[in-house]
Design an enzyme around this catalytic site. Structure first.
Site, PDB file in Angstrom:
ATOM      1  N   ARG A 144       0.854  -1.187   0.000  1.00 49.15           N
ATOM      2  CA  ARG A 144       0.000   0.000   0.000  1.00 49.15           C
ATOM      3  C   ARG A 144       0.889   1.236   0.000  1.00 49.15           C
ATOM      4  O   ARG A 144       1.883   1.295   0.741  1.00 49.15           O
ATOM      5  CB  ARG A 144      -0.908   0.034   1.238  1.00 49.15           C
ATOM      6  CG  ARG A 144      -2.099  -0.926   1.203  1.00 49.15           C
ATOM      7  CD  ARG A 144      -3.176  -0.508   0.198  1.00 49.15           C
ATOM      8  NE  ARG A 144      -4.308  -1.410   0.189  1.00 49.15           N
ATOM      9  CZ  ARG A 144      -4.457  -2.451  -0.637  1.00 49.15           C
ATOM     10  NH1 ARG A 144      -3.545  -2.726  -1.547  1.00 49.15           N
ATOM     11  NH2 ARG A 144      -5.538  -3.193  -0.587  1.00 49.15           N
TER      12      ARG A 144
ATOM     13  N   GLU B 262      -3.689   7.525  -4.971  1.00 49.46           N
ATOM     14  CA  GLU B 262      -3.880   6.854  -6.259  1.00 49.46           C
ATOM     15  C   GLU B 262      -5.088   7.491  -6.924  1.00 49.46           C
ATOM     16  O   GLU B 262      -6.090   7.705  -6.237  1.00 49.46           O
ATOM     17  CB  GLU B 262      -4.125   5.358  -6.050  1.00 49.46           C
ATOM     18  CG  GLU B 262      -2.871   4.659  -5.569  1.00 49.46           C
ATOM     19  CD  GLU B 262      -3.014   3.145  -5.397  1.00 49.46           C
ATOM     20  OE1 GLU B 262      -4.105   2.613  -5.687  1.00 49.46           O
ATOM     21  OE2 GLU B 262      -2.048   2.516  -4.974  1.00 49.46           O
TER      22      GLU B 262
ATOM     23  N   HIS C 207      -1.202   0.113  -9.810  1.00 54.63           N
ATOM     24  CA  HIS C 207      -1.872  -0.827  -8.906  1.00 54.63           C
ATOM     25  C   HIS C 207      -2.462  -2.020  -9.678  1.00 54.63           C
ATOM     26  O   HIS C 207      -3.686  -2.224  -9.684  1.00 54.63           O
ATOM     27  CB  HIS C 207      -2.976  -0.105  -8.110  1.00 54.63           C
ATOM     28  CG  HIS C 207      -3.337  -0.807  -6.830  1.00 54.63           C
ATOM     29  ND1 HIS C 207      -3.704  -0.162  -5.685  1.00 54.63           N
ATOM     30  CD2 HIS C 207      -3.406  -2.134  -6.523  1.00 54.63           C
ATOM     31  CE1 HIS C 207      -3.987  -1.033  -4.736  1.00 54.63           C
ATOM     32  NE2 HIS C 207      -3.815  -2.242  -5.224  1.00 54.63           N
TER      33      HIS C 207
END
Ligand SMILES: NC(=O)c1ccc[n+]([C@@H]2O[C@H](COP(=O)([O-])OP(=O)(O)OC[C@H]3O[C@@H](n4cnc5c(N)ncnc54)[C@H](O)[C@@H]3O)[C@@H](O)[C@H]2O)c1
Ligand SMILES: O=C(O)[C@H](O)CO
Length: 325
Positions: free
Chosen positions: A237, A266, A285
């Site tokens: 993360r 993000e 991601h």
């Protein structure tokens, strides 16, 4: 019984839910839902299948405390106030196991890409800047026999360690809350303190959960303890590292390079300085973005919904303690 799904998921998940006779309502727009929209939809539903990092905080959970299950289409559950869900006796489900290989592959890919400045060199060709062969330009560093330090050696960390050991005979050291006997036996992995992980690793790869304990753990102080030749990889993360401190560590050559599949926030801003650094590789991601992993995630997320709606124990609960006593 009705489930609200916050984003399109692989068809297998929908088929499983339909077969179980569950009514489905799905968010069709490309933009993420606001929390108020999420609450409105959940008010009309018995279960939530969250497929897009919705903010499932105490406010949401108390508004929607009628939900029989919150099923995440992810293994990470840092977007949920699990303690509050547990207090309200709402089971929370997640999707461990099925994305281990996919995510470890991305960590491994980033490690190699950074060690050879691959993304930067690719950009160079696209810009027309590849003019001639230069014996001293774009030099990378080799991985054979180096030391990889795994922070959080659980399911995905184990797969990353296995790849590093198998491909490059790397020495595996790790820092985890508990020792991992399987990794010690099969990979000759060695548990080390956090400081030793920072000081001894040639590559540091993050695979822990994001929690209040790990938030911002990789900061200026941590980067300063790393080798100057260290490659930093984060597929866990983005909030586990401090981005400003990472940029500084790269600009001042305190560490050698970084590979990120996760960022904070993000999406990453397209003008972020990390995107133009030679020994940096960033991906949007995509750790679990394989057909196999996403099908597995959709299947488990649907099974968690069905179990929750039937009042049964979820196959993969985040808060199994709600079933005790
Ligand atoms: N990039 C992606 O697309 C992607 C895909 C899957 C998972 N993830 C992330 O990877 C994380 C790990 O997934 P997993 O399935 O391997 O989980 P896991 O539970 O199997 O492993 C996590 C490990 O981290 C350890 N850990 C947690 N807090 C720690 C701390 N403070 N200090 C040391 N160790 C600590 C745990 O003990 C555990 O061994 C997820 O939580 C998720 O955030 C990202
Ligand atoms: O936690 C997860 O599962 C990933 O971040 C998305 O697949």
């Amino acid at each position: 019984m009705k489930v609200f799904i916050t984003r399109e998921i692989p068809a297998i998940g929908i088929e499983i839910l339909k077969k179980a006779g569950i009514e489905i309502e799905q968010w069709e727009e490309k933009r993420p839902l606001t929390q108020n929209e999420l609450i409105d939809f959940c008010m009309q539903s018995d279960a939530l299948l969250s497929a897009g990092y919705n903010n499932i905080d105490a406010y949401f959970l108390n508004k929607c405390n009628h939900l029989k299950v919150v099923s995440l289409h992810s293994v990470g559950f840092d977007n949920v106030d699990v303690a509050e869900a547990t207090k309200l006796k709402i089971p929370v489900g997640h999707t461990p196991g099925v994305l281990n290989s996919a995510t470890a592959d991305i960590a491994f890919l980033l490690m190699i890409a950074v060690s050879r400045k691959a993304f930067y060199c690719y950009e160079k060709i696209k810009k027309g800047a590849w003019k001639f062969f230069e014996p001293t330009a774009d030099l990378g560093i080799e991985l054979e026999g180096k030391t990889v330090g795994i922070f959080g050696l659980g399911n995905i960390g184990f797969e990353m360690a296995k790849r590093c050991k198998g491909a490059y005979d790397m020495k595996v050291i790790y820092h985890n809350r508990t020792k991992n006997p399987k990794a010690e036996k099969e990979l000759n992995a060695e548990w080390v303190s956090f400081d030793h992980l920072l000081e001894r690793s040639d590559v540091i790869s993050l695979h822990s959960n994001l929690s209040e304990e790990t938030r911002g753990k990789f900061d200026r102080n941590a980067f300063q303890k790393m080798k100057r030749s260290c490659i930093f990889i984060n597929t866990a993360r983005g909030a586990i590292h401090n981005e400003e401190d990472l940029i500084e560590a790269l600009e001042k050559r305190i560490i050698w390079g970084a590979g990120l599949d996760v960022t904070n926030p993000e999406p990453m801003d397209k003008n972020n300085p990390l995107l133009t650094m030679p020994s940096v590789a960033v991906l949007p991601h995509i750790g679990s973005a394989t057909v196999e992993a996403r099908n597995g995630m959709a299947r488990i997320a649907a099974q968690n919904v069905i179990a929750g709606l039937n009042g049964e124990k979820l196959p993969f609960p985040v808060n199994p303690e709600i079933y005790r006593a």
